[in-house]
Design a protein around this motif. Structure first.
Motif, short mmCIF file in Angstrom:
data_model
loop_
_atom_site.label_atom_id
_atom_site.label_comp_id
_atom_site.label_asym_id
_atom_site.label_seq_id
_atom_site.Cartn_x
_atom_site.Cartn_y
_atom_site.Cartn_z
N SER A 3 0.84 -1.19 0.00
CA SER A 3 0.00 0.00 0.00
C SER A 3 0.88 1.24 0.00
O SER A 3 2.07 1.18 0.30
N GLY A 4 0.25 2.36 -0.33
CA GLY A 4 0.93 3.64 -0.31
C GLY A 4 -0.05 4.73 0.09
O GLY A 4 -1.24 4.62 -0.18
N ALA A 5 0.47 5.77 0.76
CA ALA A 5 -0.41 6.87 1.18
C ALA A 5 0.38 8.17 1.24
O ALA A 5 1.50 8.20 1.77
N TRP A 6 -0.19 9.22 0.68
CA TRP A 6 0.39 10.56 0.76
C TRP A 6 0.12 11.12 2.15
O TRP A 6 -0.95 10.93 2.72
N SER A 7 1.08 11.88 2.69
CA SER A 7 0.84 12.59 3.94
C SER A 7 -0.17 13.70 3.68
O SER A 7 -0.29 14.19 2.56
N PRO A 8 -0.93 14.11 4.71
CA PRO A 8 -1.93 15.16 4.50
C PRO A 8 -1.37 16.46 3.95
O PRO A 8 -2.07 17.19 3.25
N ASP A 9 -0.09 16.75 4.22
CA ASP A 9 0.50 17.98 3.68
C ASP A 9 1.21 17.75 2.34
O ASP A 9 1.85 18.65 1.81
N ASN A 10 1.09 16.55 1.80
CA ASN A 10 1.65 16.19 0.48
C ASN A 10 3.17 16.28 0.37
O ASN A 10 3.70 16.39 -0.72
N THR A 11 3.88 16.20 1.49
CA THR A 11 5.34 16.28 1.45
C THR A 11 6.02 14.93 1.57
O THR A 11 7.19 14.80 1.22
N ARG A 12 5.30 13.92 2.08
CA ARG A 12 5.89 12.59 2.28
C ARG A 12 4.94 11.51 1.79
O ARG A 12 3.74 11.72 1.68
N ILE A 13 5.53 10.36 1.52
CA ILE A 13 4.76 9.19 1.09
C ILE A 13 5.09 8.03 2.04
O ILE A 13 6.26 7.80 2.37
N LEU A 14 4.07 7.32 2.47
CA LEU A 14 4.21 6.12 3.29
C LEU A 14 3.97 4.91 2.41
O LEU A 14 2.97 4.87 1.69
N THR A 15 4.89 3.94 2.43
CA THR A 15 4.66 2.68 1.73
C THR A 15 4.76 1.54 2.74
O THR A 15 5.51 1.62 3.71
N THR A 16 3.97 0.49 2.50
CA THR A 16 4.05 -0.72 3.32
C THR A 16 4.38 -1.88 2.41
O THR A 16 4.11 -1.84 1.21
N SER A 17 4.95 -2.95 3.01
CA SER A 17 5.49 -4.01 2.18
C SER A 17 5.33 -5.39 2.79
O SER A 17 5.16 -5.54 4.00
N ASP A 18 5.49 -6.39 1.92
CA ASP A 18 5.54 -7.79 2.35
C ASP A 18 6.78 -8.07 3.18
O ASP A 18 6.86 -9.10 3.85
N ASP A 19 7.79 -7.20 3.13
CA ASP A 19 9.03 -7.42 3.88
C ASP A 19 8.91 -7.04 5.36
O ASP A 19 9.89 -6.97 6.07
N ARG A 20 7.68 -6.77 5.83
CA ARG A 20 7.36 -6.45 7.23
C ARG A 20 7.79 -5.05 7.65
O ARG A 20 7.91 -4.76 8.83
N THR A 21 8.03 -4.17 6.68
CA THR A 21 8.42 -2.80 7.00
C THR A 21 7.46 -1.80 6.37
O THR A 21 6.77 -2.09 5.39
N ALA A 22 7.47 -0.60 6.95
CA ALA A 22 6.86 0.57 6.34
C ALA A 22 7.99 1.56 6.12
O ALA A 22 8.96 1.60 6.90
N ARG A 23 7.91 2.33 5.06
CA ARG A 23 8.96 3.31 4.76
C ARG A 23 8.33 4.66 4.47
O ARG A 23 7.25 4.74 3.89
N TRP A 25 9.04 8.35 2.62
CA TRP A 25 9.83 8.92 1.54
C TRP A 25 9.50 10.40 1.36
O TRP A 25 8.36 10.81 1.60
N ASP A 26 10.47 11.16 0.90
CA ASP A 26 10.24 12.55 0.52
C ASP A 26 9.49 12.54 -0.81
O ASP A 26 9.94 11.91 -1.78
N ALA A 27 8.36 13.20 -0.88
CA ALA A 27 7.52 13.16 -2.08
C ALA A 27 8.11 13.92 -3.26
O ALA A 27 7.74 13.68 -4.40
N THR A 28 9.03 14.83 -3.00
CA THR A 28 9.64 15.61 -4.08
C THR A 28 10.90 14.96 -4.62
O THR A 28 11.08 14.82 -5.82
N THR A 29 11.77 14.53 -3.70
CA THR A 29 13.08 14.00 -4.12
C THR A 29 13.13 12.49 -4.21
O THR A 29 14.04 11.94 -4.82
N GLY A 30 12.20 11.80 -3.54
CA GLY A 30 12.24 10.34 -3.47
C GLY A 30 13.23 9.83 -2.43
O GLY A 30 13.42 8.62 -2.28
N HIS A 31 13.83 10.74 -1.67
CA HIS A 31 14.78 10.35 -0.63
C HIS A 31 14.07 9.56 0.47
O HIS A 31 12.98 9.93 0.92
N HIS A 32 14.68 8.46 0.89
CA HIS A 32 14.14 7.62 1.96
C HIS A 32 14.47 8.25 3.31
O HIS A 32 15.63 8.54 3.60
#
Length: 96
Positions: A3-23, A25-32
């Motif tokens: 899954s993926g979700a934008w932060s309410p202020d549109n500056t970050r992205i949350l992703t979830t994974s089968d690898d048991r982690t959530a990450r 990310w910076d929505a502009t640069t893609g930096h983790h």
């Protein structure tokens, strides 16, 4: 990614994974920024709190976890379900 979700202020992205982690990310640069670890099975969903300060993750391990969205500190684990959790959501508080 499950899954993926934008932060309410549109500056970050949350992703979830089968690898048991959530990450996070910076929505502009893609930096983790952060990796959230602690679930014992694949994650099924994630959601930002309306004020951008917390993250809710859900997992096939039957738990939901609440995290600090800036530091990645784990605040709370919600337990009691006997099967997978497939989603979760925040709600806006009612105006006083």
């Amino acid at each position: 990614m499950t899954s993926g979700a934008w932060s309410p202020d549109n500056t970050r992205i949350l992703t979830t994974s089968d690898d048991r982690t959530a990450r996070i990310w910076d929505a502009t640069t893609g930096h983790h920024h952060l990796t959230l670890t602690g679930h014992t099975s694949a994650l099924s969903g994630g959601a930002w709190s309306p004020d951008n300060t917390r993250i809710l993750t859900t997992s096939y391990d039957g738990t939901a976890r609440i995290w600090n969205a800036t530091t990645g500190h784990h605040h709370l684990t919600l337990t009691g379900h006997t099967s997978s959790l497939t989603s979760g959501a925040w709600t806006e508080p009612e105006p006083v």
